[in-house]
Design a protein around this motif. Sequence first.
Motif, mmCIF file in Angstrom:
data_model
loop_
_atom_site.group_PDB
_atom_site.id
_atom_site.type_symbol
_atom_site.label_atom_id
_atom_site.label_comp_id
_atom_site.label_asym_id
_atom_site.label_seq_id
_atom_site.Cartn_x
_atom_site.Cartn_y
_atom_site.Cartn_z
ATOM 1 N N TRP A 112 0.995 -1.193 0.157
ATOM 2 C CA TRP A 112 0.090 -0.003 0.060
ATOM 3 C C TRP A 112 0.880 1.456 0.068
ATOM 4 O O TRP A 112 1.996 1.238 0.502
ATOM 5 C CB TRP A 112 -0.906 0.005 0.913
ATOM 6 N N ALA A 113 0.297 2.268 -0.413
ATOM 7 C CA ALA A 113 0.945 3.596 -0.268
ATOM 8 C C ALA A 113 1.046 4.097 0.953
ATOM 9 O O ALA A 113 0.021 3.832 1.657
ATOM 10 C CB ALA A 113 0.340 4.550 -1.237
ATOM 11 N N GLU A 114 2.037 4.760 1.262
ATOM 12 C CA GLU A 114 2.124 5.273 2.844
ATOM 13 C C GLU A 114 1.416 6.445 3.091
ATOM 14 O O GLU A 114 1.075 6.752 4.148
ATOM 15 C CB GLU A 114 3.727 5.457 2.792
ATOM 16 N N GLN A 115 0.913 7.126 1.978
ATOM 17 C CA GLN A 115 0.013 8.244 2.105
ATOM 18 C C GLN A 115 -0.915 7.914 1.147
ATOM 19 O O GLN A 115 -0.907 7.645 -0.094
ATOM 20 C CB GLN A 115 0.657 9.621 1.960
ATOM 21 N N TRP A 116 -2.191 8.193 1.455
ATOM 22 C CA TRP A 116 -3.394 8.246 0.500
ATOM 23 C C TRP A 116 -4.032 9.741 0.313
ATOM 24 O O TRP A 116 -4.808 9.767 -0.437
ATOM 25 C CB TRP A 116 -4.563 7.263 1.013
ATOM 26 N N ARG A 117 -3.419 10.596 0.723
ATOM 27 C CA ARG A 117 -3.933 11.997 0.630
ATOM 28 C C ARG A 117 -2.615 12.676 0.770
ATOM 29 O O ARG A 117 -1.692 12.812 1.750
ATOM 30 C CB ARG A 117 -4.868 12.462 1.831
ATOM 31 N N ASP A 118 -2.614 13.924 -0.130
ATOM 32 C CA ASP A 118 -1.732 15.134 -0.088
ATOM 33 C C ASP A 118 -2.565 16.084 -0.311
ATOM 34 O O ASP A 118 -2.916 16.785 -1.299
ATOM 35 C CB ASP A 118 -0.661 14.896 -1.095
#
Length: 536
Positions: free
Chosen positions: A292-298
């Motif tokens: 998984w991506a370590e952030q799902w929101r920027d």
Amino acid sequence: MTSHPDQYDVLIVGMGPVGKMAGLLLARAGHSVLIAERKTTSYPLPRAVAHDAEIARLLQHAGLRVDGIPDAVEPYDDLYVWVNADEEVLHQVDWRGIDPSGWNNTYFYNQPALEAHLDADLLAQPTVTVRRGVTATVRAQDGDGVDVAIAPAASTGVEDGTIEDGTDSHVEIIRASFVLGADGANSETRADLGIQWNDLGYFFDWLVIDVVPREGFPAMHLAKQICDPARPTTVVPGGPGRRRWEFMRLEGETVEELTRPERIWELLAPFGVWPENADLERGVVYTFNSGWAEQWRDHRVFLLGDAAHQMPPFAGQGLAAGFRDALNLSWKLDLVLRGAAGEAVLDTFVAERQRHVADFIDFSMSLGRIICITDPDAAAARDQDMIAARQAGREPEPPPAPRLGGGLHRGPQGGVLSRQGRITTDEHPDPVRFDDVFGAAALILRAGTPAPPADLIDDLASFGVRTVVEGSDFVDADGTYAKWFEDLGARAVLVRPDFYVYGTAIDEASAIELIAQFTSDLAAPTVVGARAEAVS
């Protein structure tokens, strides 16, 4: 460089099934959507093949009923059987009957056909614009929106928004209130934002074969997992008029030799499948990854679908997880864009979905550890344990019950999937599904429970939530809601637009408090984005 005169509510990067679903949901809510896709056409071959009742309910919510597209989706009403090399039954999963979501437990589908229906509905929306053959790169963000550079894709002589002579005269800057990166496992949006990928280091190569039966094709129906250490194999329906095989690539085999047509037919021959009775639609080796991506929101940019998470296909939840992302985020974006909710509600997308996805990643990997055994001794030990457990009446761990992580829900029963029963009303004397009449978002009151004051009903309505009373607004045709209230120990349940329970109440006073909590969690005085008017 040119600037686009319009500002979109949402710009979606990627026009795969998850991007299409997010675009359709947002457009049906009345928002302007631009979808930017690098490829000039949709992927023409099937990939994902199964979904569950919750996804059937999501498609119903999106206006794309699975019982209305028989060319793309068919229900599966039988067992999912696991056998060993000697055809001894190791495990059986009962996929028969109707799920609490109101649809069959399992469906098999042909992805290109399903996407064709998604395309038709999406492109029929007047607020949707599609740009194919382009890249989309986030250039800047501020408190009101995102600047995205749209440029011809690399295949047309442009890469990373800059044409080959070093200028950027072909780049167009588009303004959007929010950006959704739904551009798949190799997400350029994720890379552009510098978001790291957490690879769980669990991967296997499998040859995926889809065939179209012809006259003389052997009779077969069951979904079957063959746990043979000589070659772990999956055999399942492939959607209407198709059948699928998946063969694990063994050590020492190359992708090139495994995908030769002659080798594919050799693998299919033990099943009675030959060129004389079947057409080969495709034979492709896929690597099943987990991570998984370590952030799902920027800030105002969100990742969803394979751009945010990947899992092995053994639980049939990969595409389903992306569709759940789309629904979870779209109803919250709808409220924020029309000023009914504050941006803080968007923080709950990541917290809620990460927990849900992590459970299914773990579960699908646990299935893979059982299926992908190629050591004969380890396989024999597995078989012995599973057969003994079956004879003793012990069942393996079931799939994780759908449950959200911490976020926009209250109490021990909040964050769980709601039920959808069949109901009748004055306008619908024959039983129909609840959502078809009232929509998913509802405060459902048990018969005899006083309705809340009119001003609170109006407050809920401003968030798209209907207030309905069992026995007054509808008749519970099959006793679904009566049993649900009894199981919950509640007289009222507040269901969100994504079918998950916000919370429950045991009496009139606690129902009023529940409404106050819900509206307090959502309410905000400011309007965000390009579209401020209310959407009915």
